[in-house]
Write a protein that holds these residues in place. Structure first.
Motif, PDB file in Angstrom:
ATOM      1  N   PRO A   1       0.705  -1.380   0.510  1.00 50.06           N
ATOM      2  CA  PRO A   1      -0.041  -0.085   0.011  1.00 50.06           C
ATOM      3  C   PRO A   1       0.892   1.452  -0.015  1.00 50.06           C
ATOM      4  CG  PRO A   1      -0.576  -1.705   1.877  1.00 50.06           C
ATOM      5  CD  PRO A   1       0.694  -2.344   0.859  1.00 50.06           C
ATOM      6  N   LYS A   2       0.061   2.499  -0.545  1.00 50.84           N
ATOM      7  CA  LYS A   2       1.033   3.788  -0.806  1.00 50.84           C
ATOM      8  C   LYS A   2       0.548   4.197   0.924  1.00 50.84           C
ATOM      9  CE  LYS A   2       0.510   5.313  -5.167  1.00 50.84           C
ATOM     10  NZ  LYS A   2      -0.315   6.547  -6.174  1.00 50.84           N
ATOM     11  N   ARG A   3       1.962   5.539   1.215  1.00 52.31           N
ATOM     12  CA  ARG A   3       2.003   5.928   2.797  1.00 52.31           C
ATOM     13  C   ARG A   3       1.334   6.680   3.062  1.00 52.31           C
ATOM     14  NH1 ARG A   3       6.393   8.581   5.704  1.00 52.31           N
ATOM     15  NH2 ARG A   3       5.546  10.653   6.753  1.00 52.31           N
ATOM     16  N   PHE A   4      -0.287   6.288   3.227  1.00 49.47           N
ATOM     17  CA  PHE A   4      -0.846   7.514   2.782  1.00 49.47           C
ATOM     18  C   PHE A   4      -1.225   8.535   4.376  1.00 49.47           C
ATOM     19  CE2 PHE A   4      -1.842   3.565   6.251  1.00 49.47           C
ATOM     20  CZ  PHE A   4      -2.170   4.716   6.928  1.00 49.47           C
ATOM     21  N   TYR A   5      -0.522   8.787   4.807  1.00 51.00           N
ATOM     22  CA  TYR A   5      -0.069   9.968   5.626  1.00 51.00           C
ATOM     23  C   TYR A   5       1.218  10.667   5.892  1.00 51.00           C
ATOM     24  CZ  TYR A   5       3.161   6.322   7.958  1.00 51.00           C
ATOM     25  OH  TYR A   5       4.258   5.429   7.324  1.00 51.00           O
ATOM     26  N   LYS A   6       0.885  11.916   6.143  1.00 48.64           N
ATOM     27  CA  LYS A   6       1.681  12.752   6.303  1.00 48.64           C
ATOM     28  C   LYS A   6       2.559  13.331   7.018  1.00 48.64           C
ATOM     29  CE  LYS A   6       0.469  16.368   2.439  1.00 48.64           C
ATOM     30  NZ  LYS A   6      -0.645  17.163   1.751  1.00 48.64           N
TER      31      LYS A   6
ATOM     32  N   VAL B   1       3.971  11.934  11.220  1.00 52.39           N
ATOM     33  CA  VAL B   1       3.753  10.904  12.236  1.00 52.39           C
ATOM     34  C   VAL B   1       4.089  11.564  13.680  1.00 52.39           C
ATOM     35  CG1 VAL B   1       5.031   8.834  12.789  1.00 52.39           C
ATOM     36  CG2 VAL B   1       4.490   9.050  10.572  1.00 52.39           C
ATOM     37  N   SER B   2       3.128  11.476  14.428  1.00 52.74           N
ATOM     38  CA  SER B   2       3.843  12.463  16.045  1.00 52.74           C
ATOM     39  C   SER B   2       3.800  10.726  17.110  1.00 52.74           C
ATOM     40  CB  SER B   2       2.182  13.396  16.049  1.00 52.74           C
ATOM     41  OG  SER B   2       1.181  12.972  15.751  1.00 52.74           O
ATOM     42  N   ILE B   3       3.492  11.500  18.578  1.00 51.90           N
ATOM     43  CA  ILE B   3       3.036  10.274  19.704  1.00 51.90           C
ATOM     44  C   ILE B   3       2.102  11.309  20.851  1.00 51.90           C
ATOM     45  CG2 ILE B   3       5.147   8.687  19.008  1.00 51.90           C
ATOM     46  CD1 ILE B   3       6.223   9.991  21.576  1.00 51.90           C
ATOM     47  N   ALA B   4       1.256  10.906  21.242  1.00 56.49           N
ATOM     48  CA  ALA B   4       0.692  11.321  22.090  1.00 56.49           C
ATOM     49  C   ALA B   4       0.356  10.567  23.387  1.00 56.49           C
ATOM     50  CB  ALA B   4      -0.601  11.584  21.813  1.00 56.49           C
ATOM     51  N   ALA B   5      -0.054  10.846  24.777  1.00 55.69           N
ATOM     52  CA  ALA B   5      -0.369  10.104  25.564  1.00 55.69           C
ATOM     53  C   ALA B   5      -1.386  10.011  25.392  1.00 55.69           C
ATOM     54  CB  ALA B   5      -0.013  10.930  27.564  1.00 55.69           C
ATOM     55  N   ASP B   6      -2.602   8.943  26.234  1.00 54.14           N
ATOM     56  CA  ASP B   6      -3.243   8.220  26.475  1.00 54.14           C
ATOM     57  C   ASP B   6      -4.750   8.365  27.941  1.00 54.14           C
ATOM     58  OD1 ASP B   6      -2.900   6.090  27.419  1.00 54.14           O
ATOM     59  OD2 ASP B   6      -2.608   4.940  25.448  1.00 54.14           O
TER      60      ASP B   6
ATOM     61  N   ARG C   1       0.345   6.665  22.397  1.00 50.41           N
ATOM     62  CA  ARG C   1      -0.134   5.980  21.594  1.00 50.41           C
ATOM     63  C   ARG C   1       0.731   6.560  20.118  1.00 50.41           C
ATOM     64  NH1 ARG C   1      -6.774   6.130  22.403  1.00 50.41           N
ATOM     65  NH2 ARG C   1      -6.284   4.067  23.211  1.00 50.41           N
ATOM     66  N   VAL C   2       1.342   6.043  18.632  1.00 47.79           N
ATOM     67  CA  VAL C   2       1.375   6.742  17.182  1.00 47.79           C
ATOM     68  C   VAL C   2       0.338   7.708  16.063  1.00 47.79           C
ATOM     69  CG1 VAL C   2       2.707   5.895  14.694  1.00 47.79           C
ATOM     70  CG2 VAL C   2       3.884   5.344  18.023  1.00 47.79           C
ATOM     71  N   LEU C   3       0.549   8.419  16.431  1.00 44.58           N
ATOM     72  CA  LEU C   3      -0.350   9.140  15.545  1.00 44.58           C
ATOM     73  C   LEU C   3      -0.269   9.390  14.032  1.00 44.58           C
ATOM     74  CD1 LEU C   3      -2.041  12.080  17.609  1.00 44.58           C
ATOM     75  CD2 LEU C   3      -2.664   9.394  17.698  1.00 44.58           C
ATOM     76  N   LEU C   4      -0.721   8.761  12.591  1.00 44.22           N
ATOM     77  CA  LEU C   4      -1.011   8.933  11.319  1.00 44.22           C
ATOM     78  C   LEU C   4      -1.370  10.482  10.966  1.00 44.22           C
ATOM     79  CD1 LEU C   4      -0.192   5.276  10.368  1.00 44.22           C
ATOM     80  CD2 LEU C   4       1.702   6.651  11.265  1.00 44.22           C
ATOM     81  N   ASP C   5      -0.930  11.191  10.870  1.00 45.91           N
ATOM     82  CA  ASP C   5      -1.866  12.375  10.643  1.00 45.91           C
ATOM     83  C   ASP C   5      -3.147  12.469  11.843  1.00 45.91           C
ATOM     84  OD1 ASP C   5      -0.641  13.273   8.221  1.00 45.91           O
ATOM     85  OD2 ASP C   5      -1.974  11.891   6.932  1.00 45.91           O
ATOM     86  N   GLY C   6      -3.045  13.031  12.545  1.00 49.74           N
ATOM     87  CA  GLY C   6      -3.916  12.983  14.464  1.00 49.74           C
ATOM     88  C   GLY C   6      -3.937  11.346  14.501  1.00 49.74           C
TER      89      GLY C   6
ATOM     90  N   GLU D   1       9.697   4.182  12.461  1.00 50.75           N
ATOM     91  CA  GLU D   1       9.451   3.080  11.936  1.00 50.75           C
ATOM     92  C   GLU D   1       8.510   3.419  11.311  1.00 50.75           C
ATOM     93  OE1 GLU D   1      10.538  -1.863  13.134  1.00 50.75           O
ATOM     94  OE2 GLU D   1       8.390  -0.783  13.751  1.00 50.75           O
ATOM     95  N   TRP D   2       7.422   4.078  11.238  1.00 49.80           N
ATOM     96  CA  TRP D   2       6.173   4.369  10.449  1.00 49.80           C
ATOM     97  C   TRP D   2       6.757   5.377   9.425  1.00 49.80           C
ATOM     98  CZ3 TRP D   2       1.794   2.327   9.249  1.00 49.80           C
ATOM     99  CH2 TRP D   2       1.115   0.815   9.877  1.00 49.80           C
ATOM    100  N   ASP D   3       7.100   7.121  10.669  1.00 47.99           N
ATOM    101  CA  ASP D   3       7.974   7.981   9.515  1.00 47.99           C
ATOM    102  C   ASP D   3       9.356   7.593   8.776  1.00 47.99           C
ATOM    103  OD1 ASP D   3       7.423  10.687   9.613  1.00 47.99           O
ATOM    104  OD2 ASP D   3       9.208  11.195  10.556  1.00 47.99           O
TER     105      ASP D   3
END
Length: 275
Positions: free
Chosen positions: A44-49, A51-56, A62-67, A92-94
């Motif tokens: 699959p193509k990379r569908f996100y621009k 990559v960030s992380i956030a506490a839950d 969590r790892v966030l792809l475009d939020g 890895e995602w980035d």
């Protein structure tokens, strides 16, 4: 060009990672072979621009792809217990470029399999870990040639001697193909120590065990007796010997690189959760 190759749907990515999750493929198929099968299908193509992380709200990360949080193949939101693991996951995602390739994402694969399968399989995994004590490969040294015997002894004997105290027994070594029955007391001691591990620690140690063919080497690393490199060297002593004798095989080298990446992902998890 197929619809899957053009896909920007996160579900296509989850489906691809599913080929690496225990219980969703033939258990006799090793990770390298699963990677080869996945590589036969368009990625699959990379569908996100971004990559960030956030506490839950549960205290995980969590790892966030475009939020949007990433999900496992079973569609669980992926949350890991510490920021260090989340940052490594995000890396890895980035690092994915135009396509998303699970074969280059060992930590993501480990985390996915942990979240989707380990809690329900905890007792079965502990049973398997304990059963490994009876056929741990460092209990079956070679009888020749002498240089290989010496090398095995130098790398394995200190572990076997050290482990006597924490596991309350002495491991018997043997030659040949007949399995040795080790004292059940040692299995009980190991199970008692690992029973309370969280799912990420248990999955990482189980991964190390299946890669190395030993439970004593991951145990020695977990207890701080061996470094990660010393653990790998002890696990690869026979393979290194064969390379020295006969030279490198291209396919074997690729498998080894793949296994080392999975091994290092497990090490990263254990190091992040120490203490």
């Amino acid at each position: 060009m197929s619809d899957k190759e053009n896909s920007t749907d996160p579900d296509a990515v989850q489906a691809l990672f599913g080929d690496f999750v225990p219980g969703q493929q033939d258990s006799t198929t090793n990770p390298m072979m699963r990677a080869k099968e996945v590589m036969k299908t368009p990625l699959p193509k990379r569908f996100y621009k971004a990559v960030s992380i956030a506490a839950d709200e549960e205290g995980g990360h969590r790892v966030l792809l475009d939020g949007r949080p990433i999900r496992s193949p079973a569609k669980h939101q992926v949350s890991v217990p510490c920021e260090a693991i989340a940052r490594a996951l995000a890396s890895e995602w980035d690092a994915q470029t135009d396509k998303i390739n699970p074969a280059t994402m060992p930590l993501t694969r480990l985390v996915n399999s942990t979240i989707d399968g380990v809690e329900d399989a905890r007792e079965a995994m502990l049973d398997e870990i304990v059963s490994y004590l009876n056929h741990d490969f460092i209990c079956y040294p070679a009888t020749h040639p002498e240089r290989l015997v010496d090398r095995q002894q130098a790398l394995w004997q200190p572990v076997l001697k050290w482990v006597e105290e924490p596991l309350c027994g002495r491991f018997v070594q043997a030659n040949g193909i007949m399995a040795v029955e080790q004292s059940p007391v040692m299995g009980q001691a190991l199970r008692a120590e690992w029973q309370g591990l969280d799912i990420f620690q248990l999955a990482a140690l189980h991964t190390m065990m299946t890669i190395t063919g030993s439970v004593l080497l991951p145990y020695a690393f977990w207890k701080g007796f061996l470094t990660s490199d010393a653990t790998w060297a002890a696990a690869m002593v026979d393979e290194d010997w064969n390379i020295e004798m006969w030279g490198e095989d291209e396919e074997a080298t690729k498998r080894r690189v793949f296994r080392r990446a999975d091994f290092d992902a497990a090490i990263l998890v254990l190091d992040a959760l120490r203490g």
